[in-house]
Scaffold this motif. Structure first.
Motif, PDB file in Angstrom:
ATOM      1  N   ALA A  82       0.837  -1.207   0.000  1.00 49.49           N
ATOM      2  CA  ALA A  82       0.000   0.000   0.000  1.00 49.49           C
ATOM      3  C   ALA A  82       0.871   1.255   0.000  1.00 49.49           C
ATOM      4  O   ALA A  82       0.624   2.206  -0.750  1.00 49.49           O
ATOM      5  CB  ALA A  82      -0.925  -0.014   1.217  1.00 49.49           C
ATOM      6  N   GLY A  83       1.921   1.249   0.826  1.00 48.11           N
ATOM      7  CA  GLY A  83       2.819   2.399   0.883  1.00 48.11           C
ATOM      8  C   GLY A  83       3.483   2.657  -0.462  1.00 48.11           C
ATOM      9  O   GLY A  83       3.588   3.803  -0.913  1.00 48.11           O
ATOM     10  N   LEU A  84       3.904   1.571  -1.111  1.00 48.07           N
ATOM     11  CA  LEU A  84       4.544   1.721  -2.430  1.00 48.07           C
ATOM     12  C   LEU A  84       3.560   2.307  -3.438  1.00 48.07           C
ATOM     13  O   LEU A  84       3.922   3.178  -4.237  1.00 48.07           O
ATOM     14  CB  LEU A  84       4.986   0.341  -2.950  1.00 48.07           C
ATOM     15  N   ALA A  85       2.327   1.828  -3.383  1.00 45.97           N
ATOM     16  CA  ALA A  85       1.311   2.309  -4.331  1.00 45.97           C
ATOM     17  C   ALA A  85       1.075   3.812  -4.156  1.00 45.97           C
ATOM     18  O   ALA A  85       1.000   4.564  -5.127  1.00 45.97           O
ATOM     19  CB  ALA A  85       0.005   1.534  -4.133  1.00 45.97           C
ATOM     20  N   VAL A  86       0.992   4.249  -2.889  1.00 46.93           N
ATOM     21  CA  VAL A  86       0.770   5.682  -2.636  1.00 46.93           C
ATOM     22  C   VAL A  86       1.986   6.483  -3.112  1.00 46.93           C
ATOM     23  O   VAL A  86       1.850   7.497  -3.804  1.00 46.93           O
ATOM     24  CB  VAL A  86       0.513   5.948  -1.130  1.00 46.93           C
ATOM     25  N   CYS A  87       3.165   6.001  -2.752  1.00 45.32           N
ATOM     26  CA  CYS A  87       4.401   6.702  -3.134  1.00 45.32           C
ATOM     27  C   CYS A  87       4.481   6.883  -4.642  1.00 45.32           C
ATOM     28  O   CYS A  87       4.723   7.979  -5.139  1.00 45.32           O
ATOM     29  CB  CYS A  87       5.594   5.848  -2.710  1.00 45.32           C
ATOM     30  N   GLU A  88       4.283   5.787  -5.357  1.00 47.49           N
ATOM     31  CA  GLU A  88       4.413   5.859  -6.818  1.00 47.49           C
ATOM     32  C   GLU A  88       3.357   6.770  -7.425  1.00 47.49           C
ATOM     33  O   GLU A  88       3.643   7.524  -8.350  1.00 47.49           O
ATOM     34  CB  GLU A  88       4.273   4.458  -7.417  1.00 47.49           C
ATOM     35  N   ALA A  89       2.138   6.693  -6.884  1.00 51.64           N
ATOM     36  CA  ALA A  89       1.062   7.515  -7.457  1.00 51.64           C
ATOM     37  C   ALA A  89       1.343   9.005  -7.248  1.00 51.64           C
ATOM     38  O   ALA A  89       1.127   9.815  -8.145  1.00 51.64           O
ATOM     39  CB  ALA A  89      -0.289   7.123  -6.844  1.00 51.64           C
ATOM     40  N   GLN A 196      13.265  -4.201  -4.511  1.00 53.08           N
ATOM     41  CA  GLN A 196      13.919  -3.157  -5.312  1.00 53.08           C
ATOM     42  C   GLN A 196      13.131  -1.842  -5.256  1.00 53.08           C
ATOM     43  O   GLN A 196      13.699  -0.774  -5.012  1.00 53.08           O
ATOM     44  CB  GLN A 196      14.043  -3.640  -6.753  1.00 53.08           C
ATOM     45  N   ALA A 197      11.834  -1.949  -5.444  1.00 55.08           N
ATOM     46  CA  ALA A 197      11.008  -0.732  -5.409  1.00 55.08           C
ATOM     47  C   ALA A 197      11.042  -0.122  -4.015  1.00 55.08           C
ATOM     48  O   ALA A 197      11.143   1.097  -3.853  1.00 55.08           O
ATOM     49  CB  ALA A 197       9.572  -1.071  -5.800  1.00 55.08           C
ATOM     50  N   PHE A 198      10.997  -0.983  -3.002  1.00 55.36           N
ATOM     51  CA  PHE A 198      11.029  -0.463  -1.634  1.00 55.36           C
ATOM     52  C   PHE A 198      12.335   0.282  -1.389  1.00 55.36           C
ATOM     53  O   PHE A 198      12.333   1.386  -0.846  1.00 55.36           O
ATOM     54  CB  PHE A 198      10.860  -1.593  -0.609  1.00 55.36           C
ATOM     55  N   GLU A 199      13.464  -0.304  -1.798  1.00 47.41           N
ATOM     56  CA  GLU A 199      14.755   0.346  -1.539  1.00 47.41           C
ATOM     57  C   GLU A 199      14.829   1.708  -2.213  1.00 47.41           C
ATOM     58  O   GLU A 199      15.404   2.636  -1.677  1.00 47.41           O
ATOM     59  CB  GLU A 199      15.929  -0.540  -1.981  1.00 47.41           C
ATOM     60  N   SER A 200      14.220   1.830  -3.383  1.00 44.32           N
ATOM     61  CA  SER A 200      14.311   3.135  -4.056  1.00 44.32           C
ATOM     62  C   SER A 200      13.405   4.177  -3.402  1.00 44.32           C
ATOM     63  O   SER A 200      13.511   5.363  -3.689  1.00 44.32           O
ATOM     64  CB  SER A 200      14.043   3.003  -5.552  1.00 44.32           C
ATOM     65  N   HIS A 201      12.517   3.729  -2.504  1.00 46.86           N
ATOM     66  CA  HIS A 201      11.645   4.684  -1.788  1.00 46.86           C
ATOM     67  C   HIS A 201      11.878   4.654  -0.281  1.00 46.86           C
ATOM     68  O   HIS A 201      11.102   5.219   0.473  1.00 46.86           O
ATOM     69  CB  HIS A 201      10.172   4.344  -2.037  1.00 46.86           C
ATOM     70  N   ASN A 202      12.936   3.968   0.144  1.00 46.01           N
ATOM     71  CA  ASN A 202      13.146   3.735   1.579  1.00 46.01           C
ATOM     72  C   ASN A 202      13.752   4.963   2.256  1.00 46.01           C
ATOM     73  O   ASN A 202      14.942   5.232   2.122  1.00 46.01           O
ATOM     74  CB  ASN A 202      14.066   2.513   1.748  1.00 46.01           C
ATOM     75  N   GLN A 203      12.930   5.666   2.990  1.00 47.13           N
ATOM     76  CA  GLN A 203      13.365   6.901   3.647  1.00 47.13           C
ATOM     77  C   GLN A 203      14.443   6.652   4.679  1.00 47.13           C
ATOM     78  O   GLN A 203      15.221   7.538   5.005  1.00 47.13           O
ATOM     79  CB  GLN A 203      12.137   7.535   4.319  1.00 47.13           C
ATOM     80  N   LEU A 204      14.501   5.437   5.215  1.00 43.03           N
ATOM     81  CA  LEU A 204      15.419   5.152   6.322  1.00 43.03           C
ATOM     82  C   LEU A 204      16.734   4.523   5.870  1.00 43.03           C
ATOM     83  O   LEU A 204      17.634   4.316   6.679  1.00 43.03           O
ATOM     84  CB  LEU A 204      14.741   4.200   7.319  1.00 43.03           C
TER      85      LEU A 204
END
Ligand code: BT5
Length: 255
Positions: A82-89, A196-204
């Motif tokens: 869900a977090g990835l979907a929001v981020c990408e959108a 992979q997608a998570f790492e490219s959006h991983n704030q931490l």
């Protein structure tokens, strides 16, 4: 398909409550991918009963009913889908959002969206029901057009970031489409499909954090997302720890 059926409410206590009720109905019960969306919530909530600020007519408050064929321990990474979907959108709209594991979507340090995943089971109401009656309710709140927030919140919205109002329901469609794809990939291939997608959006990623590990506060640097969806952290002695749930606090901004 997520978004196959959408029920809209002007107001409700929490879209997670409505989704739980719908998931448990004997007749006309929510299908996999059914969505409840409300214009406002009187009891919008976050984790541990925290309040989710839900002013009317400005933002998105919705819950997705999922009936994935997964054992219980494989449910938590759905929050990441869900977090990835929001981020990408919102990234596609020019908003530089990232994910703060496990359930926050942030722009800088300000919160743009939050995800609350809960389980709903009917077994206490109806002894003859089996595991297929267990539903996963994924509640998502996205600040879309709110321009001001209560002073105690470090929050932002799509409109604050882009400088323009945004059509909430177009954004909802974009999020649901992406979520459908991530949930499908996760169910079929596990956390590896998200890494992979998570790492490219991983704030931490690479940041020094403090978190509770088995009840004890441990500090260290975030290394990666583990194959079970927990967050891997290395302490100053080089020992790896898995953060399974709870709050992760960033200690500094230097990578
Ligand atoms: C979350 O919890 O971030 C999950 C929020 C999920 C909300 C959705 S709305 C649709 C569905 N129905 C519900 O009732 N809930 C879901 P947590 O990580 O515990 O963060 C909660 C904290 O975020 C609060 O204690 C506040 O500090 C902050 N907060 C509350 N409202 C906010 C908002 N609108 N924007 C940014 N931060 C907020």
């Amino acid at each position: 398909m997520i978004g196959c059926t959408i029920r809209r409410f002007e107001t409700c206590t929490s879209t997670n409550d409505e989704a739980t009720k719908w998931a448990g109905q004997h007749r006309d019960r929510a299908p996999h991918g059914g969505v409840i969306v409300a214009d406002t919530q009187t009891g919008g909530r976050g984790r541990l009963g925290r309040v989710w600020h839900s002013p009317a007519g400005e933002n998105l408050y919705f819950s997705v009913v999922l009936r994935p064929q997964l054992p219980l321990h494989r449910v938590p990474p759905i929050t990441l889908c869900a977090g990835l979907a929001v981020c990408e959108a919102v990234n596609a709209m020019g908003v530089a959002a990232s994910i703060k594991w496990p359930n926050d979507v942030l722009v800088g340090d300000c919160k743009l969206a939050g995800v609350l995943t809960e389980m709903s089971t009917q077994s206490q109401h109806s002894p003859q029901t089996g595991p297929s009656d267990t539903a996963v309710i994924v509640g998502i709140g996205v600040n879309v057009n709110s321009r001001r927030f209560p002073p105690e919140l470090c929050a932002t919205s799509v409109a604050n970031e882009t400088g323009a109002d945004c059509d909430r329901f177009t954004l909802l469609g974009e999020i649901l489409t992406r979520m459908d794809s991530w949930v499908e990939q996760y169910c079929a291939h596990g956390v590896g499909a998200l890494q992979q997608a998570f790492e490219s959006h991983n704030q931490l990623r690479g940041h020094k954090v403090v978190a509770k590990v088995k009840g004890v506060l441990v500090s260290g640097r975030v290394v990666a997302l583990a194959e079970d969806g927990s967050l891997l952290m290395k302490d100053d002695h080089g020992t790896e720890h898995r953060i399974v749930a709870g709050e992760v606090t960033r200690l500094e901004n230097v990578v």
